[in-house]
Design a protein around this motif. Structure first.
Motif, mmCIF file in Angstrom:
data_model
loop_
_atom_site.group_PDB
_atom_site.id
_atom_site.type_symbol
_atom_site.label_atom_id
_atom_site.label_comp_id
_atom_site.label_asym_id
_atom_site.label_seq_id
_atom_site.Cartn_x
_atom_site.Cartn_y
_atom_site.Cartn_z
ATOM 1 N N ARG A 1 9.116 -20.575 6.278
ATOM 2 C CA ARG A 1 9.617 -19.700 5.193
ATOM 3 C C ARG A 1 8.701 -19.797 3.966
ATOM 4 N N ARG B 1 13.241 -26.518 1.732
ATOM 5 C CA ARG B 1 14.633 -26.877 1.486
ATOM 6 C C ARG B 1 14.740 -28.324 0.980
ATOM 7 N N ASP C 1 13.250 -32.656 3.615
ATOM 8 C CA ASP C 1 12.855 -33.950 3.039
ATOM 9 C C ASP C 1 11.973 -34.746 4.003
ATOM 10 N N SER C 2 12.271 -34.645 5.296
ATOM 11 C CA SER C 2 11.464 -35.402 6.269
ATOM 12 C C SER C 2 10.020 -34.933 6.235
HETATM 13 P P1 NAP Z 1 16.260 -30.495 7.607
HETATM 14 O O1 NAP Z 1 16.660 -30.716 6.200
HETATM 15 O O2 NAP Z 1 17.199 -29.871 8.558
HETATM 16 O O3 NAP Z 1 14.917 -29.635 7.551
HETATM 17 C C1 NAP Z 1 14.318 -29.170 8.738
HETATM 18 C C2 NAP Z 1 13.159 -28.284 8.349
HETATM 19 O O4 NAP Z 1 12.488 -27.872 9.531
HETATM 20 C C3 NAP Z 1 13.583 -27.032 7.609
HETATM 21 O O5 NAP Z 1 12.679 -26.755 6.573
HETATM 22 C C4 NAP Z 1 13.534 -25.957 8.695
HETATM 23 O O6 NAP Z 1 13.149 -24.697 8.209
HETATM 24 C C5 NAP Z 1 12.422 -26.455 9.584
HETATM 25 N N1 NAP Z 1 12.628 -26.073 10.984
HETATM 26 C C6 NAP Z 1 13.736 -26.231 11.754
HETATM 27 N N2 NAP Z 1 13.526 -25.784 13.000
HETATM 28 C C7 NAP Z 1 12.256 -25.325 13.017
HETATM 29 C C8 NAP Z 1 11.457 -24.747 14.026
HETATM 30 N N3 NAP Z 1 11.903 -24.551 15.277
HETATM 31 N N4 NAP Z 1 10.194 -24.380 13.702
HETATM 32 C C9 NAP Z 1 9.712 -24.579 12.449
HETATM 33 N N5 NAP Z 1 10.415 -25.129 11.457
HETATM 34 C C10 NAP Z 1 11.686 -25.507 11.742
HETATM 35 O O7 NAP Z 1 15.808 -31.857 8.321
HETATM 36 P P2 NAP Z 1 15.130 -33.157 7.675
HETATM 37 O O8 NAP Z 1 14.033 -32.816 6.774
HETATM 38 O O9 NAP Z 1 14.886 -34.020 8.871
HETATM 39 O O10 NAP Z 1 16.293 -33.812 6.818
HETATM 40 C C11 NAP Z 1 17.562 -34.106 7.430
HETATM 41 C C12 NAP Z 1 18.469 -34.823 6.418
HETATM 42 O O11 NAP Z 1 17.929 -36.093 6.125
HETATM 43 C C13 NAP Z 1 18.576 -34.065 5.101
HETATM 44 O O12 NAP Z 1 19.891 -34.230 4.638
HETATM 45 C C14 NAP Z 1 17.610 -34.784 4.203
HETATM 46 O O13 NAP Z 1 17.975 -34.719 2.846
HETATM 47 C C15 NAP Z 1 17.719 -36.216 4.727
HETATM 48 N N6 NAP Z 1 16.480 -36.960 4.453
HETATM 49 C C16 NAP Z 1 16.421 -37.664 3.280
HETATM 50 C C17 NAP Z 1 15.287 -38.373 2.960
HETATM 51 C C18 NAP Z 1 15.245 -39.150 1.686
HETATM 52 O O14 NAP Z 1 16.069 -38.920 0.824
HETATM 53 N N7 NAP Z 1 14.338 -40.086 1.516
HETATM 54 C C19 NAP Z 1 14.183 -38.349 3.815
HETATM 55 C C20 NAP Z 1 14.266 -37.615 5.000
HETATM 56 C C21 NAP Z 1 15.422 -36.901 5.302
HETATM 57 P P3 NAP Z 1 14.122 -23.826 7.253
HETATM 58 O O15 NAP Z 1 14.038 -24.475 5.916
HETATM 59 O O16 NAP Z 1 13.527 -22.490 7.341
HETATM 60 O O17 NAP Z 1 15.470 -23.923 7.894
#
Ligand code: NAP
Length: 313
Positions: free
Chosen positions: A176, A180, A154-155
């Motif tokens: 990938r 997600r 989402d980020s």
């Molecule tokens: P996340 O959901 O953990 O996603 C991280 C992404 O980065 C994944 O796609 C992952 O790939 C990729 N990744 C991780 N390590 C990597 C690396 N070393 N090299 C390349 N790609 C890498 O983190 P997030 O997006 O920060 O979200 C965290 C939480 O906050 C989630 O629960 C999300 O729903 C929430 N959030 C909500 C909102 C909203 O509702 N407005 C906004 C932002 C965040 P893979 O997919 O292959 O694992």
């Protein structure tokens, strides 16, 4: 001089301020340390559209200002200090900040989490010179330029979408073949003509210097093929790591450093120490779930502190 407080809350995101509101209303006059990022991660986001009570959304910094004011209204004190050490070995706990010393009968830890970067060699040099982990903070500098966003959650969707307001082209590089991120966030990105996606690929090298800024990145596809990809900016959106360095070796944590709490409570393994929010939540990590956890931690702390008084009588 050391100042004593019944309750100290460390951290000022939704968990810290909600704990502050509940604790203040329970007459605990909590002291809240705001830390390095006052207001927490929501202060570097734009529209928060999923926090209940705001049908038209609310800006992240405005939401945090409102939470801070609400905690202060009931008697919480907030301090722009950084905690540098905590002695958990005896009560009252000794808390040292960058400028003062305190003691507290109970602690609520809400130190949150910080953005992860890719760990490439010249990241430190290029941070602020084309490299960033916060589109809301830095997108403005990329007006009329082309940028890359790394990640598939989402980020990454949020950052890419926001960057299109400034950049001419945004390329999401994802390791990938599927995101997600939630379906709504994905569609917003996939339907945006300014956003392009490169699947099954990683950024393996950053090209540029402090003087030139970032000029290109090297991309590596799953089959090992490498290409040079010219770009002016790269935004990491690959997740967060919990801010638990201060608690290492004392408080129980999982293999990646999130604090363990005795669910459904907020109790850590040290009596009188409670935790709430992203610092102990590797799963949900939402502002609203953090706020809920802050409420639980304040109620747990209040029960703990009243039990201490009762046991002395
Ligand atoms: P996340 O959901 O953990 O996603 C991280 C992404 O980065 C994944 O796609 C992952 O790939 C990729 N990744 C991780 N390590 C990597 C690396 N070393 N090299 C390349 N790609 C890498 O983190 P997030 O997006 O920060 O979200 C965290 C939480 O906050 C989630 O629960 C999300 O729903 C929430 N959030 C909500 C909102 C909203 O509702 N407005 C906004 C932002 C965040 P893979 O997919 O292959 O694992």
């Amino acid at each position: 001089m050391t100042t004593h407080h019944p309750l100290i809350i460390i951290g000022s995101g939704p968990a810290g301020f909600t704990a502050g509101i509940y604790a203040a209303r329970a007459d605990l006059a909590p002291l809240i340390f705001e830390g390095i990022q006052p207001g927490g991660q929501l202060t570097i986001t734009t529209d928060v559209e999923n926090f209940p009570g705001f049908p038209d959304g609310i800006m992240g910094p405005d939401l945090m200002d409102a939470m801070r004011k609400q905690a202060q209204r009931f008697g919480a004190t907030t301090a722009y200090e950084m905690v540098t050490n905590i002695d958990f070995s005896k009560r009252p706990f000794a808390v040292t900040t960058d400028s003062k010393s305190y003691t507290a009968d109970a602690l609520i830890l809400c130190t949150g989490a910080s953005a992860i970067t890719g760990g490439l060699p010249n990241e430190a040099e290029l941070m602020g010179h084309g490299l960033s982990a916060c589109a809301t903070c830095d997108a403005f500098f990329f007006r009329g330029k082309e940028v890359v966003v790394v990640g598939g959650g989402d980020s990454a969707m949020e950052e890419a979408h926001f960057l299109t307001k400034f950049a001419t082209k945004v390329t999401i590089v994802h390791r990938r073949d599927a995101f997600r991120a939630s379906k709504t966030m994905q569609s917003r990105v996939l339907e945006n003509p300014k956003i392009n996606v490169i699947w099954n690929t990683e950024v393996v090298e950053l090209i540029g210097s402090k003087e030139t800024g970032l000029t290109a990145v090297t991309l590596q596809a799953k089959d090992g093929e490498r290409t040079n990809f010219p770009t002016n900016g790269l935004f990491y959106a690959i997740g967060h790591k919990p801010n638990t360095d201060l608690f290492k070796g004392v408080l129980d944590m999982n293999e990646v450093g999130y604090l363990n709490v005795a669910s459904p409570s907020s109790k850590t393994n040290v009596e009188g120490v409670f935790a709430a929010g992203d610092v102990c939540d590797p799963h949900y990590r939402q502002a609203i779930s953090s706020a809920g956890a802050g409420c639980i931690a304040a109620m747990d702390a209040e029960h703990f502190l009243s039990s201490q008084v009762t046991s002395l009588v």
